[in-house]
Design an enzyme around this catalytic site. Structure first.
Site, PDB file in Angstrom:
ATOM      1  NE  ARG A 100      -4.018  -2.065   2.126  1.00 38.90           N
ATOM      2  CZ  ARG A 100      -3.889  -3.289   2.635  1.00 38.90           C
ATOM      3  NH1 ARG A 100      -2.789  -3.598   3.288  1.00 38.90           N
ATOM      4  NH2 ARG A 100      -4.837  -4.188   2.487  1.00 38.90           N
ATOM      5  CE  LYS A 105      -2.313  11.651 -14.629  1.00 43.04           C
ATOM      6  NZ  LYS A 105      -2.864  12.471 -15.737  1.00 43.04           N
ATOM      7  CD  GLU A 113       3.311  15.941 -22.418  1.00 40.39           C
ATOM      8  OE1 GLU A 113       2.988  16.981 -21.808  1.00 40.39           O
ATOM      9  OE2 GLU A 113       2.532  14.993 -22.602  1.00 40.39           O
ATOM     10  CE  LYS A 143       2.872  16.082 -14.461  1.00 39.04           C
ATOM     11  NZ  LYS A 143       3.312  14.901 -15.236  1.00 39.04           N
ATOM     12  CD  GLU A 163      -5.859  13.980 -14.513  1.00 39.82           C
ATOM     13  OE1 GLU A 163      -5.397  14.443 -15.558  1.00 39.82           O
ATOM     14  OE2 GLU A 163      -5.722  12.796 -14.182  1.00 39.82           O
ATOM     15  NE  ARG A 179      -1.846  15.772 -12.096  1.00 40.24           N
ATOM     16  CZ  ARG A 179      -1.099  15.024 -11.287  1.00 40.24           C
ATOM     17  NH1 ARG A 179      -1.347  15.006  -9.996  1.00 40.24           N
ATOM     18  NH2 ARG A 179      -0.105  14.304 -11.777  1.00 40.24           N
ATOM     19  CG  ASN A 217      -4.717  15.177 -19.315  1.00 39.53           C
ATOM     20  OD1 ASN A 217      -3.681  14.518 -19.385  1.00 39.53           O
ATOM     21  ND2 ASN A 217      -5.533  15.108 -18.273  1.00 39.53           N
ATOM     22  CG  HIS A 248      -2.363  14.497 -23.174  1.00 39.72           C
ATOM     23  ND1 HIS A 248      -1.794  15.718 -23.441  1.00 39.72           N
ATOM     24  CD2 HIS A 248      -1.406  13.772 -22.526  1.00 39.72           C
ATOM     25  CE1 HIS A 248      -0.559  15.734 -22.966  1.00 39.72           C
ATOM     26  NE2 HIS A 248      -0.298  14.568 -22.423  1.00 39.72           N
ATOM     27  CG  HIS A 291      -4.093   9.344 -24.091  1.00 39.19           C
ATOM     28  ND1 HIS A 291      -4.653   9.867 -22.949  1.00 39.19           N
ATOM     29  CD2 HIS A 291      -2.751   9.461 -23.930  1.00 39.19           C
ATOM     30  CE1 HIS A 291      -3.701  10.270 -22.133  1.00 39.19           C
ATOM     31  NE2 HIS A 291      -2.534  10.032 -22.715  1.00 39.19           N
ATOM     32  CG  HIS A 330       2.987  10.709 -24.511  1.00 38.95           C
ATOM     33  ND1 HIS A 330       1.625  10.493 -24.489  1.00 38.95           N
ATOM     34  CD2 HIS A 330       3.206  11.804 -23.724  1.00 38.95           C
ATOM     35  CE1 HIS A 330       1.047  11.395 -23.713  1.00 38.95           C
ATOM     36  NE2 HIS A 330       1.974  12.201 -23.240  1.00 38.95           N
TER      37      HIS A 330
END
Length: 541
Positions: free
Chosen positions: A294, A316, A358, A408, A418, A422, A426, A429, A433, A445
């Site tokens: 955990r 993330k 990016e 960021k 998010e 946040r 993206n 994106h 994606h 990417h």
């Protein structure tokens, strides 16, 4: 270089560590002023510190010391060294935390105990060492060293170095850039950027871990070898785990293999993980760290431009499934990120270039200066050559990384999980994606994001949010950097279906991040279907 007010660096350390000698030499090398806190205090009190201790005692001295430190932190654009006991007081610790949060560097100068004790005895005039000086020094060291490690954000070992050599090492550390991340509900950490920052790995991991899993890909073997050496030198038991490169490594099967290895090697909740490589490797390292027992400590050491500006920072973590990219994961902060730019010397041109996608995204959504830097250096960046370009472009690349990370961090600090702001990270994106999935992850990417941004710009223009000039700016800038701006796919329904599965989607609602100007971003929900398809036609190769 220093700002107009705050110091370039604050040096702390034990008595006899050489803080004054090294600090003065660093200031000389950098042609900036130097202030020693003890000397400044003596000027203010009009007597020596031993005399003041004898007449007024330590508590009154610490009060004046804190006043001097507070004033100097606000007014001295140079190098500032503190007395040995200063960081032990709560007020000074708070002042240094504020200084670090604003990008300041607190350097813990660590000399070998025998060297420091000898210098402390020779120097004299130290009321804290009255009596058996060596025994008092060691007792103070055992008390202060854990605090100094916590207060500092840069550790500098000077064992066996001359003052000049130590000063050059400190100057090198000062040239590095630090971005502090402190999201509500998550542990704070630093992103260190610059040549040689990997040497701070032991500091970021701390003393608690016994075992460290080194997760890396084969193409970064030269860098993982270096990290392994640093870990073993620091006394950690290293479990070396190689995973497949790129998106092939971000699978449940790979994660399961790493979990089994951790179990076989006896990893406990106090042990740690280090991820070395591109964005996929750092994603997997973070995901495994978040899920093993955990959550255990982990540090990211990104070796690609894309990973330095994106995947390694922000907490993330994720893996891919048959349903889509990054749909399984967690929000889990690293203990630190070491973006060592020396690793970029092995980066091929195409992999370096994709990272600029990016970087440009961060310019469009928040920091226009990024776009100006990219425009001014587009030819040099596009012609990137491993082993040769970094020396010429080091200041430019470091500034681009720092600015992109700050964009960021701005969004992460405000919205760690998010839920809104946040998601602006993206930009581009939603289509990107889909491109990656339909191309079976053969597209990199950053390249997919570049096309996705052009698509988003075309859609925003069709919706009347931006003018044609900004659409053209997207295409022209990205093209000048060597990034793609178009993509061919014959079945729009397949693309649309995948965009509906994007993480930003809510129920059956298609959701985009679009611009209404540079640095001005908003969510657009369920735009007209004809505009969504028309924008797609405009990016067809």
């Amino acid at each position: 270089m220093c700002s107009s007010a705050a110091p370039c660096a604050v040096i702390i350390g034990m008595m006899g560590a050489g803080k004054t000698r090294v600090g003065r030499e660093v200031a000389h090398l950098m042609d900036i002023p130097f202030v020693d806190a003890d000397i400044a205090i003596e000027h203010q009190i009009g007597m020596t510190i031993p005399e003041f201790f004898e007449q007024f005692g330590e508590p009154e001295f610490r009060r004046i010391e804190a006043d001097v430190i507070e004033h100097t932190l606000a007014t001295h654009p140079g190098v500032f060294s503190l007395g040995g006991g200063a960081p032990m007081t709560e007020r000074v610790q708070q002042l240094l935390e504020t200084y670090k949060a604003q990008g300041g560097k607190v350097l813990y100068l660590m000399a070998a105990p025998e060297e420091a004790m000898e210098r402390a005895r020779r120097g004299g005039g130290r009321p804290m060492l009255d009596g058996d000086a060596d025994a008092r020094w060691m007792a103070l060291y055992e008390q202060r060293d854990p605090v100094f490690r916590q207060v500092a954000n840069v550790l500098v070992s000077t064992h066996g170095l001359t003052p000049t050599m130590a000063a050059k090492k400190v100057q090198h550390m000062i040239d590095q850039r630090i971005v502090h991340v402190s999201s509500a509900g998550a542990q704070p950490y630093d992103v260190c950027i610059g040549d040689g920052v990997l040497t701070s790995l032991e500091h970021m991991l701390g003393k608690q871990p016994v075992r460290v899993a080194l997760i890396h890909t084969q193409p970064v073997q030269r860098h993982s070898d270096r990290v392994r050496t640093l870990l073993r030198k620091a006394g950690y038991q290293v479990s070396d785990i190689t995973i497949p490169d790129a998106e092939a490594g971000k699978t449940v099967q790979v994660a399961d293999g790493v979990w089994r290895r951790l179990g076989d090697d006896g990893f406990t909740r106090s042990d740690a993980i280090v991820g070395v490589g591109g964005g996929a490797a750092t994603d997997v390292a973070g995901f495994v760290a978040a899920t093993w027992m955990r959550g255990i400590r982990y540090v990211n050491c990104p070796t690609s431009l894309l990973a330095m500006v994106d995947a390694s920072t922000g907490g993330k973590t994720g893996i891919n499934t048959a349903a889509g990219k990054n749909l399984v994961g967690s929000f889990y902060m690293p203990s630190g990120v070491l973006a060592d730019t020396s690793t970029l010397i092995s980066l091929p041109n195409d992999i370096f270039i994709e990272g600029l996608g990016e970087v440009a995204k961060s310019g469009f959504i928040m920091d226009a200066e990024i776009l100006h830097i990219l425009q001014n250096h587009a030819d040099q960046l596009r012609q990137w050559q491993p082993e040769t370009s970094l020396e010429e472009l080091q200041p430019v690349v470091c500034e681009l990384i720092e600015r992109t990370v700050r964009v960021k961090v701005h969004h992460v600090n405000a919205d760690f999980t998010e839920q809104g702001l946040r998601e602006f990270l993206n930009y581009g994106h939603t289509l990107a994606h889909a491109i990656e999935a339909l191309e079976h992850f053969s597209w990199r990417h950053g390249n997919a994001v570049a096309v996705g941004m052009v698509y988003a710009a075309e859609l925003a223009h069709l919706l009347g949010m931006i003018d044609q000039d900004l659409v053209d700016m997207h295409r022209n800038l990205l093209t000048s950097l060597g990034l793609p701006t178009s993509w061919k796919h014959d079945n729009f329904d397949d693309v649309l279906a995948l965009m509906h599965k994007d993480k930003k989607a809510r129920g059956n609602m298609l959701r985009f991040v679009l611009l209404d100007g540079i640095g001005s971003v908003q969510h657009v929900e369920n735009p007209p279907a004809d505009a969504v398809e028309e924008a797609f036609k405009k990016i067809q190769a």
